[in-house]
Design a protein around this motif. Sequence first.
Motif, PDB file in Angstrom:
ATOM      1  N   LYS A 188       0.831  -1.205   0.000  1.00  0.00           N
ATOM      2  CA  LYS A 188       0.000   0.000   0.000  1.00  0.00           C
ATOM      3  C   LYS A 188       0.871   1.261   0.000  1.00  0.00           C
ATOM      4  CE  LYS A 188      -3.919  -2.064   2.560  1.00  0.00           C
ATOM      5  NZ  LYS A 188      -5.047  -1.848   1.632  1.00  0.00           N
ATOM      6  N   GLY A 189       2.193   1.054  -0.043  1.00  0.00           N
ATOM      7  CA  GLY A 189       3.120   2.196  -0.090  1.00  0.00           C
ATOM      8  C   GLY A 189       3.196   2.981   1.215  1.00  0.00           C
ATOM      9  N   LEU A 190       2.926   2.296   2.342  1.00  0.00           N
ATOM     10  CA  LEU A 190       2.839   3.043   3.605  1.00  0.00           C
ATOM     11  C   LEU A 190       4.006   2.807   4.570  1.00  0.00           C
ATOM     12  CD1 LEU A 190      -0.974   2.474   4.366  1.00  0.00           C
ATOM     13  CD2 LEU A 190       0.116   4.629   3.718  1.00  0.00           C
ATOM     14  N   ILE A 191       4.842   1.786   4.280  1.00  0.00           N
ATOM     15  CA  ILE A 191       5.859   1.385   5.273  1.00  0.00           C
ATOM     16  C   ILE A 191       7.044   2.352   5.358  1.00  0.00           C
ATOM     17  CG2 ILE A 191       7.739  -0.300   5.603  1.00  0.00           C
ATOM     18  CD1 ILE A 191       5.362  -1.493   6.781  1.00  0.00           C
ATOM     19  N   GLU A 192       7.438   2.666   6.594  1.00  0.00           N
ATOM     20  CA  GLU A 192       8.711   3.362   6.851  1.00  0.00           C
ATOM     21  C   GLU A 192       9.495   2.481   7.811  1.00  0.00           C
ATOM     22  OE1 GLU A 192       9.880   6.091   5.555  1.00  0.00           O
ATOM     23  OE2 GLU A 192       8.086   6.900   4.609  1.00  0.00           O
ATOM     24  N   ASN A 193      10.605   1.901   7.353  1.00  0.00           N
ATOM     25  CA  ASN A 193      11.431   1.074   8.247  1.00  0.00           C
ATOM     26  C   ASN A 193      12.344   1.969   9.079  1.00  0.00           C
ATOM     27  OD1 ASN A 193      10.612  -1.610   7.568  1.00  0.00           O
ATOM     28  ND2 ASN A 193      11.645  -1.328   5.596  1.00  0.00           N
ATOM     29  N   ILE A 194      12.363   1.716  10.384  1.00  0.00           N
ATOM     30  CA  ILE A 194      13.173   2.535  11.286  1.00  0.00           C
ATOM     31  C   ILE A 194      14.122   1.634  12.062  1.00  0.00           C
ATOM     32  CG2 ILE A 194      13.084   4.069  13.323  1.00  0.00           C
ATOM     33  CD1 ILE A 194      11.742   5.419  10.975  1.00  0.00           C
ATOM     34  N   ASP A 195      15.415   1.970  12.066  1.00  0.00           N
ATOM     35  CA  ASP A 195      16.393   1.227  12.859  1.00  0.00           C
ATOM     36  C   ASP A 195      16.120   1.511  14.344  1.00  0.00           C
ATOM     37  OD1 ASP A 195      18.612   0.281  14.166  1.00  0.00           O
ATOM     38  OD2 ASP A 195      20.054   1.592  13.132  1.00  0.00           O
TER      39      ASP A 195
END
Length: 211
Positions: free
Chosen positions: A188-195
Motif C-alpha cells: 500500500k506504499g505506507l511502510i517506513e522502516n526505522i532502525d
Amino acid sequence: MRLILLGAPGVGKGTQAKKIASEFNIPHVSTGDILRTEISNGSMLGKKAEEFVSSGKLVPDEIILGMIKEEFKTDRFKDGFLMDGFPRTLEQAVKFSELLEELNINLDKVINIVVDEKEIIKRIINRIICSGCKKVFKLSDFENDDLICNVCGSKLTKRKDDSEEVIKNRLEVYKLQTEPLVDFYMGKGLIENIDGLGTENEIFERILARL
Ligand code: ADP
C-alpha cells in the motif's frame, strides 16, 4: 496524523508510541495495555484474554476486532490516532482496512521498528514496567529492591509474559503472524522502516524525520 506502529515485541514500540502521540496530540491505542487493564479488572473480556496473553499467544481476532470496533464508535479518532500492537494478523489488517474505508479514513504511515532478535531478548528480560503510568524502566538501572516509578510513585513490576520461555513464544508468533503485515502495508506504499538501535531520542528523531 493516522499511524500504525509495527515491530516485534521489545523493539520499543510502547516507548516511541507515547512520544509520538504526545508530539502530535493524538490518542495512543495499545491493545496490549487495554488487555492488561481488562485482565487486572477481572472483566469478562479480561477473563477470555488471560490465558492467551500469559502464554504469549495472540488473543483471537474476533475479540480484538470487537474491541477496536467499539473504540471507533466514538469520535475520539476523528483527528488522528496511533495504533500500537494492532493490527497483528493479516485478518486484523484486512478488517481494519475495511473499517477505515467505511469511515472514509486514510492511513498516513505505518512505522516499522526493526531490531535483531538477540537484542530483543536481552531488552525484554531487563524490562520492568510501572503498574501505574506504564512507563518502561531497565531493571539494571536499579541497585536495590526499591522498584518505584520516578514519575508517579507506583510500584514497578515485571510483566508476566516477559519470562524467557514466553518471550521465545511471542517472537515465534510475531514471525509467523505479524511480520507478513510489513509486506501487506508495503504493497500500500505506507511502510517506513526505522532502525530501533540507539537511544530513545535518537529513534524518536528518526521517526519524526519520516513523518
Ligand atoms: P508486546 O508487543 O511486547 O508483545 P503487547 O503489550 O503489545 O506486547 O501485547 C501483549 C499480549 O497481548 C500479546 O502477546 C497478545 O497475547 C495480546 N495482544 C495484544 N494485542 C493483540 C492483538 N492485536 N491481537 C491479538 N493479541 C494481542
